[in-house]
Design a protein around this motif. Structure first.
Motif, short mmCIF file in Angstrom:
data_model
loop_
_atom_site.label_atom_id
_atom_site.label_comp_id
_atom_site.label_asym_id
_atom_site.label_seq_id
_atom_site.Cartn_x
_atom_site.Cartn_y
_atom_site.Cartn_z
N MET A 3 9.96 40.34 10.22
CA MET A 3 10.40 40.01 8.86
C MET A 3 11.64 40.84 8.52
SD MET A 3 9.96 38.32 6.05
CE MET A 3 8.29 37.63 6.15
N THR A 4 12.53 40.27 7.68
CA THR A 4 13.68 41.00 7.16
C THR A 4 13.67 40.85 5.64
OG1 THR A 4 15.16 39.10 7.23
CG2 THR A 4 15.04 40.46 9.22
N SER A 5 14.50 41.63 4.97
CA SER A 5 14.56 41.55 3.51
C SER A 5 15.01 40.18 3.03
CB SER A 5 15.52 42.63 2.97
OG SER A 5 14.96 43.91 3.11
N LEU A 6 15.97 39.59 3.73
CA LEU A 6 16.48 38.28 3.30
C LEU A 6 15.43 37.19 3.49
CD1 LEU A 6 20.21 38.29 4.48
CD2 LEU A 6 19.34 38.28 2.13
N LYS A 7 14.70 37.26 4.59
CA LYS A 7 13.61 36.29 4.81
C LYS A 7 12.53 36.45 3.75
CE LYS A 7 14.06 35.88 9.84
NZ LYS A 7 13.46 36.28 11.15
N LEU A 8 12.20 37.71 3.45
CA LEU A 8 11.19 37.98 2.44
C LEU A 8 11.65 37.49 1.07
CD1 LEU A 8 8.52 39.25 1.56
CD2 LEU A 8 9.68 41.47 1.43
N LYS A 9 12.93 37.69 0.77
CA LYS A 9 13.49 37.23 -0.51
C LYS A 9 13.30 35.72 -0.67
CE LYS A 9 17.26 35.72 -3.04
NZ LYS A 9 17.82 34.35 -3.05
N LYS A 10 13.52 34.96 0.38
CA LYS A 10 13.35 33.49 0.33
C LYS A 10 11.88 33.12 0.08
CE LYS A 10 17.28 32.32 3.28
NZ LYS A 10 17.71 31.80 4.60
N ILE A 11 10.98 33.85 0.74
CA ILE A 11 9.55 33.59 0.56
C ILE A 11 9.14 33.88 -0.89
CG2 ILE A 11 7.22 34.37 1.17
CD1 ILE A 11 8.31 34.90 4.02
N LEU A 12 9.63 35.01 -1.43
CA LEU A 12 9.28 35.38 -2.80
C LEU A 12 9.87 34.39 -3.82
CD1 LEU A 12 9.66 39.28 -2.66
CD2 LEU A 12 7.57 37.92 -2.42
N ASP A 13 11.06 33.88 -3.54
CA ASP A 13 11.66 32.86 -4.42
C ASP A 13 10.73 31.65 -4.55
OD1 ASP A 13 14.08 33.81 -5.47
OD2 ASP A 13 15.16 33.41 -3.60
N GLU A 14 10.13 31.27 -3.41
CA GLU A 14 9.21 30.12 -3.41
C GLU A 14 7.90 30.46 -4.12
OE1 GLU A 14 8.67 28.97 0.64
OE2 GLU A 14 10.80 28.47 0.95
N ARG A 15 7.35 31.65 -3.83
CA ARG A 15 6.05 32.03 -4.37
C ARG A 15 6.08 32.23 -5.89
NH1 ARG A 15 1.79 34.16 -0.65
NH2 ARG A 15 2.49 33.53 1.42
N PHE A 16 7.23 32.64 -6.41
CA PHE A 16 7.31 32.97 -7.84
C PHE A 16 8.15 31.96 -8.64
CE2 PHE A 16 6.20 37.04 -5.83
CZ PHE A 16 5.08 37.36 -6.57
N GLN A 17 8.08 30.72 -8.20
CA GLN A 17 8.74 29.66 -8.97
C GLN A 17 7.92 29.35 -10.22
OE1 GLN A 17 9.58 26.09 -6.78
NE2 GLN A 17 11.28 26.97 -5.65
N ASN A 18 8.53 29.55 -11.36
CA ASN A 18 7.86 29.29 -12.64
C ASN A 18 8.94 29.18 -13.71
OD1 ASN A 18 6.57 29.79 -15.24
ND2 ASN A 18 4.79 30.54 -14.13
N PRO A 19 8.94 28.11 -14.50
CA PRO A 19 9.99 27.94 -15.51
C PRO A 19 10.05 29.07 -16.53
CG PRO A 19 8.19 26.36 -15.83
CD PRO A 19 7.97 26.99 -14.51
N ASP A 20 8.94 29.82 -16.69
CA ASP A 20 8.92 30.92 -17.66
C ASP A 20 9.41 32.25 -17.09
OD1 ASP A 20 7.86 29.29 -19.68
OD2 ASP A 20 5.82 29.59 -18.91
N TRP A 21 9.63 32.29 -15.77
CA TRP A 21 10.06 33.51 -15.11
C TRP A 21 11.49 33.39 -14.60
CZ3 TRP A 21 5.20 33.63 -11.45
CH2 TRP A 21 4.06 33.96 -12.21
N TYR A 22 12.12 34.54 -14.49
CA TYR A 22 13.46 34.62 -13.93
C TYR A 22 13.41 35.57 -12.74
CZ TYR A 22 18.46 35.74 -13.61
OH TYR A 22 19.75 35.93 -13.16
N THR A 23 13.93 35.19 -11.59
CA THR A 23 13.92 36.07 -10.42
C THR A 23 15.34 36.46 -10.04
OG1 THR A 23 13.96 34.21 -8.86
CG2 THR A 23 11.79 35.03 -9.52
N MET A 24 15.48 37.67 -9.52
CA MET A 24 16.81 38.13 -9.10
C MET A 24 16.68 39.07 -7.91
SD MET A 24 17.44 40.56 -12.42
CE MET A 24 16.23 39.66 -13.39
#
Length: 269
Positions: A3-24
């Protein structure tokens, strides 16, 4: 595949998709943040730490992270109250380096304990908890004394089951019920007095992390070395580390000690 940070970032983007949340994603600090759009309250994840755990343990690490973060976000967005929650208020032991203010800069309610530890107070919410802060008690007109009395009473109602191990003619007792309040049981004076009354040698205790309390009946010099090594090992492995220094229990007082190899401990004054 590692795993790398960039791969993990993509996974987290998918896992935390929610119209009430903002991810960065902050590339410079290598962290990932999820926050509520409405309040800007949120959680920051240090990606290298998760990557290291993932490369050791696999997919379960991300599943566990997702569960904890979503639960924390849910609690952040709820309006907790003390009234009616009296039976869910408990003391929690933390290190003196633990922050005394929330991320929103609210003062947490706490009490001094030893040179290494402080007592904070939490509302138990089942899978997680919320530390009690000044705005919450002011809103409901509660005093810090009332919080402390209720939390202390609830703590005394918790079971004190332990496992016993005898090493080099010294007795060690481990409380690890995994209910979030194992270290807090160091505040149960009746239990400590009972253990002291039954000790053959000197009694010492340790709270290396939140989920364990070690009580040692030290009957020879080797016992101190074993306790020191044991405490350091637990401290390094704990999810919420507290202190690597054991404490002598004498005359209802706890005194942190430095244990020098092959020597009698020195009091930390």
């Amino acid at each position: 595949m590692q795993m790398t940070s960039l791969k993990l970032k993509k996974i987290l983007d998918e896992r935390f998709q929610n119209p009430d949340w903002y991810t960065m994603y902050n590339r410079d600090k290598d962290n990932f943040r999820i926050e509520w759009r409405s309040s800007k309250q949120g959680i920051t994840i240090t990606l290298p730490n998760v990557v290291a755990k993932y490369n050791q343990k696999g997919e379960a690490v991300i599943d566990e992270l997702e569960e904890h973060v979503k639960e924390a976000l849910r609690i952040m967005n709820e309006d907790q109250q003390l009234e009616g929650m009296e039976k869910q208020i408990f003391p929690v032991i933390r290190s003196t380096s633990f922050p005394t203010k929330t991320n929103a800069n609210n003062q947490l309610i706490y009490k001094e304990h030893t040179a290494e530890t402080r007592i904070f107070y939490a509302i138990d919410l089942g899978k997680s908890y919320r530390l009690i802060d000044q705005p919450l008690i002011e809103k409901e007109g509660w005093s810090e004394t009332r919080i402390d009395e209720i939390a202390s009473f609830n703590l005394r109602s918790l079971p004190v089951d332990y496992k016993h191990d005898r090493v080099a003619d010294n007795d060690f007792y481990f409380l690890a019920s995994q209910d979030g309040y194992d270290a807090s049981r160091i505040l149960n004076e009746a239990f400590l007095e009972e253990m002291k009354a039954n000790s053959k040698g000197e009694m010492a205790v340790a709270v290396p992390h939140q989920d364990v309390l070690i009580v040692a009946d030290v009957q020879n010099k080797t016992g101190y070395d074993i306790l020191a090594q044991m405490t350091m090992k637990f401290f390094a492995e704990g999810r919420i580390p507290i202190t690597s220094l054991p404490m002598i229990y004498e005359e209802k007082q706890l005194e942190p000690i430095f244990i020098l190899a092959k020597n009698r401990p020195e009091t930390d004054n």
